[in-house]
Design an enzyme around this catalytic site. Sequence first.
Site, short mmCIF file in Angstrom:
data_model
loop_
_atom_site.label_atom_id
_atom_site.label_comp_id
_atom_site.label_asym_id
_atom_site.label_seq_id
_atom_site.Cartn_x
_atom_site.Cartn_y
_atom_site.Cartn_z
N ASN A 87 30.29 13.09 13.32
CA ASN A 87 31.72 13.21 13.58
C ASN A 87 32.08 14.61 14.05
OD1 ASN A 87 32.56 10.53 12.37
ND2 ASN A 87 31.56 11.49 10.62
N LYS A 188 27.17 25.59 -0.31
CA LYS A 188 27.66 24.30 -0.84
C LYS A 188 26.49 23.39 -1.21
CE LYS A 188 30.36 20.53 -1.22
NZ LYS A 188 31.12 19.73 -0.29
#
Lengths: 315, 315, 315, 315
Positions: A87, A188
């Site tokens: 995406n 992360k």
Amino acid sequence: MFLVSSSCPFSSRSMASKTPVGFVGLGNMGTPMAKNLLKNGYPVIATDVFPESRKELQDTGAQVVDSPADVAEKADRIITMLPSSPNVIEVYTGPNGILKKVKKGTLLIDSSTIDPAVSKEMAVAAEKMGAVFMDAPVSGGVGAASMGKLTFMVGGVEQEYNAAQELLTCMGANVVYCGQVGTGQAAKICNNMLLAIGMIGTAETMNLGIRLGLDPKLLAKILNMSSGRCWSSDTYNPVPGVMEGVPSANSYQGGFGTTLMAKDLGLAQNTATNTKTTIPLGSLAHQIYRVMCARGYANKDFSSVFQFLREEEGQ
Amino acid sequence: MFLVSSSCPFSSRSMASKTPVGFVGLGNMGTPMAKNLLKNGYPVIATDVFPESRKELQDTGAQVVDSPADVAEKADRIITMLPSSPNVIEVYTGPNGILKKVKKGTLLIDSSTIDPAVSKEMAVAAEKMGAVFMDAPVSGGVGAASMGKLTFMVGGVEQEYNAAQELLTCMGANVVYCGQVGTGQAAKICNNMLLAIGMIGTAETMNLGIRLGLDPKLLAKILNMSSGRCWSSDTYNPVPGVMEGVPSANSYQGGFGTTLMAKDLGLAQNTATNTKTTIPLGSLAHQIYRVMCARGYANKDFSSVFQFLREEEGQ
Amino acid sequence: MFLVSSSCPFSSRSMASKTPVGFVGLGNMGTPMAKNLLKNGYPVIATDVFPESRKELQDTGAQVVDSPADVAEKADRIITMLPSSPNVIEVYTGPNGILKKVKKGTLLIDSSTIDPAVSKEMAVAAEKMGAVFMDAPVSGGVGAASMGKLTFMVGGVEQEYNAAQELLTCMGANVVYCGQVGTGQAAKICNNMLLAIGMIGTAETMNLGIRLGLDPKLLAKILNMSSGRCWSSDTYNPVPGVMEGVPSANSYQGGFGTTLMAKDLGLAQNTATNTKTTIPLGSLAHQIYRVMCARGYANKDFSSVFQFLREEEGQ
Amino acid sequence: MFLVSSSCPFSSRSMASKTPVGFVGLGNMGTPMAKNLLKNGYPVIATDVFPESRKELQDTGAQVVDSPADVAEKADRIITMLPSSPNVIEVYTGPNGILKKVKKGTLLIDSSTIDPAVSKEMAVAAEKMGAVFMDAPVSGGVGAASMGKLTFMVGGVEQEYNAAQELLTCMGANVVYCGQVGTGQAAKICNNMLLAIGMIGTAETMNLGIRLGLDPKLLAKILNMSSGRCWSSDTYNPVPGVMEGVPSANSYQGGFGTTLMAKDLGLAQNTATNTKTTIPLGSLAHQIYRVMCARGYANKDFSSVFQFLREEEGQ
């Protein structure tokens, strides 16, 4: 390293002085994030593939346009919040992507959680157009997004960090500068891999202790004052009855879903494989969360691994 | 649950009022523990298989005898500190063992780290002789033993706990009552299994982050303020240069050796196998520490797993 | 090494010439084994804890007695077939155990699958009474037991092997001499550990190939002509539709149950832990079969791991 | 499925009738493969990034050109043999890549071992230019390449398979049609993953058996007649002294290197992660071969895992 724990520095100013901010990706996370920008007085120019999502934000006061390219035409600071690497590639480099119409000097901040290698590719592509790309994935879920309490881990050119920080502090409680492009994603991914390992480890340890006759609350207390202590044992214990206000106290509903953890561990595994890094426990944690997805735990909180591993009565 | 964090309650009293305490097992841990009993005014009657160990304690003021049976003849409170299950079985139930001459009502406290099933067997055997057996394994190494700063995890009949506590507080900073016989061992084993998982997890996470371009100190800081936080990341970080005063800052010397961790994980594996408990990460952690023993890491601190997993330059 | 693949050498002889054989443990395996001794003309003196099992064998022509000790009084060759180590210890060394009344020179053959360390203990205990103990665990299930097609792996003093072989060939198609006491168990445990690893490996490989667009039959054919070939891929393929006449063709019914495999892997894990042997894949295989027991696969054939690992549609 | 085990069907024909074959990638494998085409009478037009490799093939009679694009200009059947996915992408779609000058109807056969997703991308890109792409990775090493004894696993449009087969049979003993584009890679990856699992499993099983007192040759014999049997136990046994003519009999020199196995397992891991397939043992096998690369086993045969896992004396 810069660590900022303040509220948005411009929240009391009048709207008039602020230039618009673009926002692409109005899902469960993107919508409340964009709303927080609006609340803080930023005009928002937004888009999403789903018309209903566009409509919802329009009703809150945002200007809605048709494509990421259109956003790029009207804003020189753009935030993207998308489900996965493909995406992000499409939204930036696709036929109607941001880079088709991006203006020189535009600041592009991607808060999606994706492969850091893709972040680096996007940064290179943006630079060719004279724009600046930063990765700024978040930790914290939908609740934190609504309350503006997310943590952002930011990677990118240090000179642009202040500009990014201005916007991010409107949506989050903590903003951490991690280094060059991709290091936000790296931080992360690393955190979530260690989180998964700690959670499964806590689940199996609690299981073993209970089998050996220990009271679960007492065992948690002992671990938490000893070297076994971790976030999963002292803040998010997976055993029902040990803590209040966590998913294990509520049939593992809410929280951070097993599929999301499996996705993040897949990113960790891919980056480890591609950099030839050995991650034995991270790898096994990935496999465990994958098999949980296959066995009916996909939508439960990731602490439900306690239940998954537990032998049923009579076996 | 009782948690005591006080110094020895009798340390200021005169020596005259105290009855002798037996001590079997004068190794690296047992010797400083017995010395702390002496410092606190308890006459100590001790033995060990090695004459040099007996000699050392004799020089400090203890009375030395030939066998555990002889200790049992002269003391009605006895502490044992031995390397492994077979030694405990021998010292209690062997031909010159404690139970051969134990007096009715004697309090037997075993501080060895062994299989909780063996602790239960010893308790049954002691009960037949009218004695009371408690398991009280320690956490903390030789340094903590010398300074009287050990943590004791105690399993056994609750009514006898106060009597045990009187002695244990002379040798430790924390004494925790865990439940029935064997639960002290269970708590110890559970803690160390989760510790091993957290350490390996931290090592591979730090390795991955460094590979992805993160500064190790910064990554540790981010983990420690996030959900990846654990004792191995915030108190005993395995990456050289991240923290001071830990084995990773000293070529992995000192600390808690890889062989000792492998031994404790073997106990965890045995109890899990025998109780049919699933411990996927604990099992893999055990295998990793075993292979480290085979590859030259036996005598390094267990945080050296960071180094073991790290790919060398040029591979 | 002796490998015998013949039928019972005495099967055509008259019954009259044969001395009785004792048999303890008349379960699913023991009963057909004892019947095969009867068929081959051996008088059988048997016992079991369950009266119904005793009755069934009595109806087939065996003499039934009350306890293992009674068996030992009447037979100087005894076979035992029991579920696990504690049962073996009880039957040999318990208050009514074989060793209470065993005659000098008696040959004791234990066909149970147990920890080789227990076999060694039993051999030592038997030797003290002037008897000889051999371990002779079997491979092959209830069907093979009924048809006298078991494989026996035999450990013990080589001079006694011929005497054991005479009886074992009446119950099995293959008898293999493995070495000193305990090596029969060792061979059995080793084979089943590698079998479990091969089966899970085949299951995940077939799963991956199917996901990547390969026809399962074709993939099996390719593996079987290549270096991926193993018994689980070419003889007992876990994918429904690939082979006929295997449990995967019959909803994973029959065959070798997941709980039995989990038990054997537990023995492998215990012996590996106690001998400090590194078995990373064997360890993980054990954990996988354990969690399968906990998630409803306990009574299915162990090849159902293919189904367990498979992601459901829509995940 | 088509399985051909014949020699090259045109090998006796005169050279005159054959059209040239392009060849890109003249490494350890590519050079002997191209030579076999020459031996079978095919004019070869070749290139490589290294001048020495080009020179060597030129001396054998090949025409050498500067770039893959130049090869494409002169040949309508092209074989590529490259180290990894990025090289394949460059050779096909790079600025001097094959697709820059490929003729309509050209048959492109890639024998590299790469991610099947990349094979699919190349097929799509080739189709846009009117060419046909097939993946045909090999099993067998440099020796098999020299002797024309490779096995090819072929994926691609079935109608083109015969044309591919004509060339591949000149270089290999077996050619297997696996299905659509990418399935050749899939078959290769699946086989090697199961091979790695079988090898590590065999190594740890042999290690355990030896520890338990079994003779390694006898244990191998027992496994090979039982359900533990696999290619690694019966054809390529990792224990020195069990078999002749395998790397374990020669200090683990030659054979299939640990780094190559780690690379193939990385491909298996990536395809599994990206298709959300659970591969617990394959994943752990990958981690084990990765850590072996880090600990000095990079250039040894992959059966050296036996040595890697073995505990040294005195531990």
